[in-house]
Design a protein around this motif. Structure first.
Motif, mmCIF file in Angstrom:
data_model
loop_
_atom_site.group_PDB
_atom_site.id
_atom_site.type_symbol
_atom_site.label_atom_id
_atom_site.label_comp_id
_atom_site.label_asym_id
_atom_site.label_seq_id
_atom_site.Cartn_x
_atom_site.Cartn_y
_atom_site.Cartn_z
ATOM 1 N N VAL A 176 0.858 -1.179 0.000
ATOM 2 C CA VAL A 176 0.000 0.000 0.000
ATOM 3 C C VAL A 176 0.897 1.233 0.000
ATOM 4 N N GLY A 177 0.542 2.228 -0.798
ATOM 5 C CA GLY A 177 1.366 3.425 -0.829
ATOM 6 C C GLY A 177 0.757 4.510 -1.681
ATOM 7 N N LEU A 178 1.591 5.481 -2.033
ATOM 8 C CA LEU A 178 1.150 6.581 -2.874
ATOM 9 C C LEU A 178 2.239 6.910 -3.894
ATOM 10 N N MET A 179 1.814 7.494 -5.003
ATOM 11 C CA MET A 179 2.723 7.910 -6.068
ATOM 12 C C MET A 179 2.315 9.290 -6.565
ATOM 13 N N TYR A 180 3.305 10.005 -7.050
ATOM 14 C CA TYR A 180 3.058 11.311 -7.650
ATOM 15 C C TYR A 180 3.957 11.458 -8.871
ATOM 16 N N ALA A 181 3.426 11.993 -9.946
ATOM 17 C CA ALA A 181 4.214 12.218 -11.161
ATOM 18 C C ALA A 181 3.795 13.541 -11.795
ATOM 19 N N LYS A 182 4.772 14.240 -12.327
ATOM 20 C CA LYS A 182 4.513 15.515 -12.993
ATOM 21 C C LYS A 182 5.403 15.628 -14.219
ATOM 22 N N VAL A 183 4.816 16.024 -15.327
ATOM 23 C CA VAL A 183 5.565 16.307 -16.556
ATOM 24 C C VAL A 183 5.203 17.711 -17.033
ATOM 25 N N LYS A 184 6.226 18.517 -17.269
ATOM 26 C CA LYS A 184 6.020 19.853 -17.842
ATOM 27 C C LYS A 184 6.517 19.845 -19.279
ATOM 28 N N PHE A 185 5.653 20.264 -20.183
ATOM 29 C CA PHE A 185 5.962 20.302 -21.614
ATOM 30 C C PHE A 185 6.053 21.762 -22.050
ATOM 31 N N GLU A 186 7.222 22.139 -22.579
ATOM 32 C CA GLU A 186 7.440 23.493 -23.079
ATOM 33 C C GLU A 186 7.707 23.439 -24.583
ATOM 34 N N ASP A 187 6.996 24.261 -25.319
ATOM 35 C CA ASP A 187 7.177 24.342 -26.772
ATOM 36 C C ASP A 187 7.505 25.790 -27.126
ATOM 37 N N GLU A 188 8.747 26.018 -27.545
ATOM 38 C CA GLU A 188 9.218 27.374 -27.831
ATOM 39 C C GLU A 188 9.371 27.577 -29.330
ATOM 40 N N ASP A 189 8.642 28.534 -29.854
ATOM 41 C CA ASP A 189 8.790 28.964 -31.242
ATOM 42 C C ASP A 189 9.877 30.033 -31.264
ATOM 43 N N VAL A 190 11.079 29.640 -31.665
ATOM 44 C CA VAL A 190 12.216 30.559 -31.616
ATOM 45 C C VAL A 190 12.015 31.728 -32.574
ATOM 46 N N THR A 191 11.465 31.464 -33.742
ATOM 47 C CA THR A 191 11.266 32.520 -34.740
ATOM 48 C C THR A 191 10.295 33.580 -34.241
ATOM 49 N N ALA A 192 9.201 33.125 -33.632
ATOM 50 C CA ALA A 192 8.181 34.065 -33.139
ATOM 51 C C ALA A 192 8.464 34.533 -31.722
ATOM 52 N N ASN A 193 9.501 33.963 -31.073
ATOM 53 C CA ASN A 193 9.866 34.333 -29.700
ATOM 54 C C ASN A 193 8.687 34.154 -28.747
ATOM 55 N N SER A 194 8.044 33.009 -28.836
ATOM 56 C CA SER A 194 6.898 32.722 -27.968
ATOM 57 C C SER A 194 7.022 31.296 -27.431
ATOM 58 N N THR A 195 6.505 31.077 -26.211
ATOM 59 C CA THR A 195 6.587 29.772 -25.564
ATOM 60 C C THR A 195 5.233 29.406 -24.973
ATOM 61 N N THR A 196 4.822 28.173 -25.169
ATOM 62 C CA THR A 196 3.614 27.657 -24.531
ATOM 63 C C THR A 196 4.004 26.516 -23.594
ATOM 64 N N GLU A 197 3.268 26.403 -22.491
ATOM 65 C CA GLU A 197 3.550 25.376 -21.493
ATOM 66 C C GLU A 197 2.288 24.564 -21.211
ATOM 67 N N THR A 198 2.479 23.269 -21.034
ATOM 68 C CA THR A 198 1.415 22.365 -20.612
ATOM 69 C C THR A 198 1.963 21.492 -19.496
#
Length: 390
Positions: free
Chosen positions: A268-290
């Motif tokens: 018996v126990g617990l688990m935790y997981a997190k993933v951060k996804f970053e998508d950077e458009d270098v040409t447009a100088n913009s970044t989105t995060e999920t």
């Protein structure tokens, strides 16, 4: 479809920890490799290789021997154990921590790349030391080149009285993904920008009487996957994609042995997981995060191994993960709350030094053998076969 995002998330992260690596016996007892003592432990705690010299092990699934290995005991004055395992499984590809492909090799594709799992173990002071080295690499080149390599090292330590185990794993990957530009020059189509896994885990055996023992355990893992995509004309970076992941697990298991021929386990126990996804458009100088988060409170892993005849054991197992997941998209949020349940049926057969463990298909008992039912299902999903050479 959205539910599958969270299932894939937790599995991909925890596989990096190797906490869920298991073979047939521990799988059919509720995927309980963490708290059971078994030769499958070597994949999680490589120092346990010292307890299992002189074995030949074959893993069978999907109509093939998917893996075969031999444990060699060498030396006289200060003996050590060396084990070599070779795989017949699908190739490894760069993953994105969410179960998808990080890079698509479109010119040649990748060749089979699983080379070897090499174990080494011996006494180190008053304890047992062990390591596992996993090598994967392949490439193709004809003017341009495509390749991928992944290299994993796990170090383990086990107490002299086998009362605790500890392991640390580090792994790194890299690739080459070239193509020709419009002028016929060789340029990179994608480039790696960080590709690694790291984990630590341990367990402690605590006896509480003649029939009970408890196994507290914990693990922590970090992962990163980064890829730069290049403009096919200028060769400059136009997009940067990064996945970073963190996961931890903590639990306590109980082993109950009411007789010499019965073993019941509960974790018996617990688990935790997190993933951060970053998508950077270098040409447009913009970044989105999920951000994807998944909390499992609690999880249960239940298993039973009981002798039916002197040559046969029956095994049952069940797992239940009570999952709460959240996906934070740039403009919206998605949540899930559900139990992820699984059950297992298995058998163990023993003929002298030869042991066969099966993960059985329950349909066999509902419909009978194929020559009776006219069906075409397999008797087992997977089999582990072990021969004790010593």
């Amino acid at each position: 479809m959205k539910k599958l995002i969270f299932i894939t998330l937790i599995l991909s992260l925890m596989l990096a920890m190797s906490a869920f690596a298991s073979r047939t016996r521990v799988l059919t007892m509720g995927n309980n490799n963490t708290i059971l003592v078994d030769d499958a432990n070597i994949w999680q705690f490589p120092s346990r290789i010292n307890d299992y010299p002189g074995l030949a092990v074959g893993e069978i699934a999907t109509g093939d021997v998917t893996q075969f290995g031999i444990h060699w005991k060498l030396g006289d004055d200060n003996p050590y154990v060396l084990a070599t395992y070779f795989d017949n499984q699908s190739l490894l590809q760069p993953d994105d921590l969410l179960g998808g492909a990080l890079v698509s090799f479109t010119d040649f594709g990748l060749l089979d790349n699983r080379r070897i799992n090499l174990f080494y173990g011996r006494r180190l002071g008053s304890n047992n030391f062990g390591l596992r080295l996993n090598l994967n690499h392949s490439s193709q080149e004809a003017g341009i080149k495509e390749s991928f390599g992944y290299y994993q090292l796990t170090l383990g330590l086990t107490a002299d009285d086998a009362s605790w185990d500890f392991a640390v794993m580090v792994a790194t990957g890299s690739w080459t993904d070239e193509r020709l530009d419009g002028a016929g020059n060789v340029i990179d189509e994608t480039q790696p920008d960080g590709f690694y896994d790291f984990s630590v885990e341990g367990r402690l055996f605590w006896d509480s009487g003649p029939n009970y023992s408890y196994v507290p355990h914990a693990g922590l893992a970090f992962s990163k996957r980064g890829v730069d995509s290049l403009d096919l004309i200028t060769g400059s970076i136009n997009n940067k994609t990064t996945f970073t992941g963190t996961a931890f697990e903590i639990g306590i298991g109980q082993i109950y042995t009411p007789s010499n021929n019965v073993e019941a386990v509960l974790d018996v126990g617990l688990m935790y997981a997190k993933v951060k996804f970053e998508d950077e458009d270098v040409t447009a100088n913009s970044t989105t995060e999920t951000t994807f988060k998944e909390t499992t409170i609690p999880f249960f892993k239940l298993g039973l191994d009981a002798e039916v005849f002197s040559w046969m054991d029956v095994r049952f197992g069940a797992t239940s993960f009570w999952i709460r997941g959240t996906a934070d998209f740039p403009t919206s949020e998605f949540k899930v709350n559900y139990p992820e349940n699984d059950t297992f049926l298995g058998f163990g057969f023993h003929w002298g030094n030869f042991h066969v463990d099966t993960y059985a298909d329950p349909q066999l008992f509902l419909e009978g053998f194929n020559f009776i039912s006219g069906g075409n299902q397999d008797m087992n999903f997977q089999i582990s076969a072990t021969y004790e050479m010593l």
